[in-house]
Design an enzyme around this catalytic site. Structure first.
Site, PDB file in Angstrom:
ATOM      1  N   ASP A 138       5.126  -5.376   9.542  1.00  0.00           N
ATOM      2  CA  ASP A 138       6.283  -4.982  10.356  1.00  0.00           C
ATOM      3  C   ASP A 138       6.335  -5.772  11.654  1.00  0.00           C
ATOM      4  OD1 ASP A 138       7.313  -3.191   8.561  1.00  0.00           O
ATOM      5  OD2 ASP A 138       6.318  -1.446   9.435  1.00  0.00           O
ATOM      6  N   ARG A 141       0.852  -1.178   0.000  1.00  0.00           N
ATOM      7  CA  ARG A 141       0.000   0.000   0.000  1.00  0.00           C
ATOM      8  C   ARG A 141       0.891   1.232   0.000  1.00  0.00           C
ATOM      9  NH1 ARG A 141      -4.358   1.279   4.700  1.00  0.00           N
ATOM     10  NH2 ARG A 141      -2.456   1.789   5.808  1.00  0.00           N
ATOM     11  N   THR A 170      -0.693   7.613  -1.003  1.00  0.00           N
ATOM     12  CA  THR A 170      -2.012   7.543  -1.672  1.00  0.00           C
ATOM     13  C   THR A 170      -2.907   6.458  -1.067  1.00  0.00           C
ATOM     14  OG1 THR A 170      -1.262   5.885  -3.258  1.00  0.00           O
ATOM     15  CG2 THR A 170      -0.901   8.200  -3.854  1.00  0.00           C
ATOM     16  N   ASP A 173       1.016  -2.153  12.365  1.00  0.00           N
ATOM     17  CA  ASP A 173       1.395  -2.614  11.029  1.00  0.00           C
ATOM     18  C   ASP A 173       1.677  -4.115  11.074  1.00  0.00           C
ATOM     19  OD1 ASP A 173       3.077  -3.329   8.722  1.00  0.00           O
ATOM     20  OD2 ASP A 173       2.944  -1.200   8.269  1.00  0.00           O
TER      21      ASP A 173
HETATM   22  C1  PRP Z   1      -1.081  -4.158   4.815  1.00  0.00           C
HETATM   23  C2  PRP Z   1      -1.970  -5.362   5.064  1.00  0.00           C
HETATM   24  C3  PRP Z   1      -2.864  -5.344   3.861  1.00  0.00           C
HETATM   25  C4  PRP Z   1      -3.032  -3.871   3.583  1.00  0.00           C
HETATM   26  C5  PRP Z   1      -4.367  -3.435   4.084  1.00  0.00           C
HETATM   27  O1  PRP Z   1      -0.083  -4.464   3.921  1.00  0.00           O
HETATM   28  O2  PRP Z   1      -1.265  -6.550   5.231  1.00  0.00           O
HETATM   29  O3  PRP Z   1      -2.327  -6.004   2.735  1.00  0.00           O
HETATM   30  O4  PRP Z   1      -1.997  -3.185   4.314  1.00  0.00           O
HETATM   31  O5  PRP Z   1      -4.615  -2.125   3.755  1.00  0.00           O
HETATM   32  P1  PRP Z   1      -5.770  -1.689   2.757  1.00  0.00           P
HETATM   33  O6  PRP Z   1      -6.982  -2.482   3.106  1.00  0.00           O
HETATM   34  O7  PRP Z   1      -5.935  -0.220   3.028  1.00  0.00           O
HETATM   35  O8  PRP Z   1      -5.304  -1.946   1.351  1.00  0.00           O
HETATM   36  P2  PRP Z   1       1.070  -3.412   3.541  1.00  0.00           P
HETATM   37  O9  PRP Z   1       0.645  -2.559   2.403  1.00  0.00           O
HETATM   38  O10 PRP Z   1       1.503  -2.690   4.791  1.00  0.00           O
HETATM   39  O11 PRP Z   1       2.216  -4.331   2.979  1.00  0.00           O
HETATM   40  P3  PRP Z   1       3.117  -5.416   3.728  1.00  0.00           P
HETATM   41  O12 PRP Z   1       2.195  -6.553   4.131  1.00  0.00           O
HETATM   42  O13 PRP Z   1       4.084  -5.812   2.689  1.00  0.00           O
HETATM   43  O14 PRP Z   1       3.747  -4.780   4.925  1.00  0.00           O
HETATM   44  N1  URA Z   2      -2.152  -2.310   7.229  1.00  0.00           N
HETATM   45  C1  URA Z   2      -1.735  -2.711   8.462  1.00  0.00           C
HETATM   46  O1  URA Z   2      -0.787  -3.502   8.568  1.00  0.00           O
HETATM   47  N2  URA Z   2      -2.379  -2.242   9.530  1.00  0.00           N
HETATM   48  C2  URA Z   2      -3.404  -1.394   9.452  1.00  0.00           C
HETATM   49  O2  URA Z   2      -3.968  -0.992  10.495  1.00  0.00           O
HETATM   50  C3  URA Z   2      -3.828  -0.974   8.180  1.00  0.00           C
HETATM   51  C4  URA Z   2      -3.177  -1.446   7.080  1.00  0.00           C
END
Ligand code: PRP
Ligand code: URA
Length: 209
Positions: free
Chosen positions: A203, A104, A108, A200
């Protein structure tokens, strides 16, 4: 209209509380996600069709039930969805696993696709898209779109925590996809994080912050 199933089993709710706790470190967080994913796999497979077979026990022959040749596909959204795969495979060891890489954009909040590798026969499989977090719903919606474009038809979404905004987005974009969650939280904050949420997920799972 997409149905939302809240998995309120006490063990799931108990483990989720410790997953949310900011004092839970990476090792324990990972273990709890693994355990909760296994419990959620148990719940999400509740409707799998059964067929009768004949088995000889040491005492007698009986008619008994087994799962009727359903082919499943688990589709984790990278990265955080990966943390739920092994727990699910403990209960559904023959499932095939496809990966969809999305992150994400922090400004944006739009999902950016960087990897897709799926089983060749996804059209014949019941697919479960896995991601701990359904926030704006952009990532899950994009992942489901990617599956549908490649022939995926029977799709469920399994998340640990959903925001109402994400559920509304899924309902608008993919009303045919039922959503299975452990909790529906209050709202998103200005950075698109679920409140209260768990922070997160990626993370915390991989110790990258
Ligand atoms: C997080 C989570 C989802 C997304 C949710 O991933 O694991 O995939 O955000 O957010 P949304 O519903 O607003 O799209 P992230 O983009 O942080 O990537 P990562 O898992 O690689 O850390
Ligand atoms: N992605 C995450 O990992 N946590 C949140 O709360 C939203 C998006």
């Amino acid at each position: 209209m997409a149905k939302v199933h809240v998995m309120d089993h006490p063990l799931i709710q108990h483990k989720l509380s410790y997953i949310r706790d900011k004092n839970t470190g990476t090792k324990e967080f990972r273990e709890l996600i693994d355990e909760v994913a296994m419990l959620m796999a148990y719940e999400i497979t509740r409707e799998l069709p059964l067929e009768e077979i004949e088995v000889e026990t040491p005492v007698a022959t009986c008619r008994t039930k087994v799962i009727s040749g359903k082919k499943l596909g688990l589709i984790p959204i990278l990265r955080a969805g990966l943390g739920m795969v092994d727990g699910m495979l403990k209960l559904i060891p023959t499932a095939k696993v496809g990966h969809i890489g999305l992150y994400r954009d922090p400004d944006t909040l739009q999902p950016v696709e960087y990897y897709v590798k799926l089983p060749t026969d996804i059209a014949e499989r019941d697919l479960i898209v896995i991601d701990p977090m359904l926030a704006t719903g952009g990532s899950a919606s994009a992942a489901i779109k990617a599956l549908k474009e490649r022939g995926g038809k029977n799709i469920k979404l399994m998340c640990l925590i959903a925001a109402p905004e994400g559920i509304a987005r899924l309902d608008k974009d993919h009303p045919d996809v039922d959503i299975y969650v452990a909790a529906v939280d209050e709202h998103l904050n200005d950075h698109g994080y679920i409140v209260p949420g768990l922070g997160d997920a990626g993370d915390r799972l991989f110790g990258t912050k």
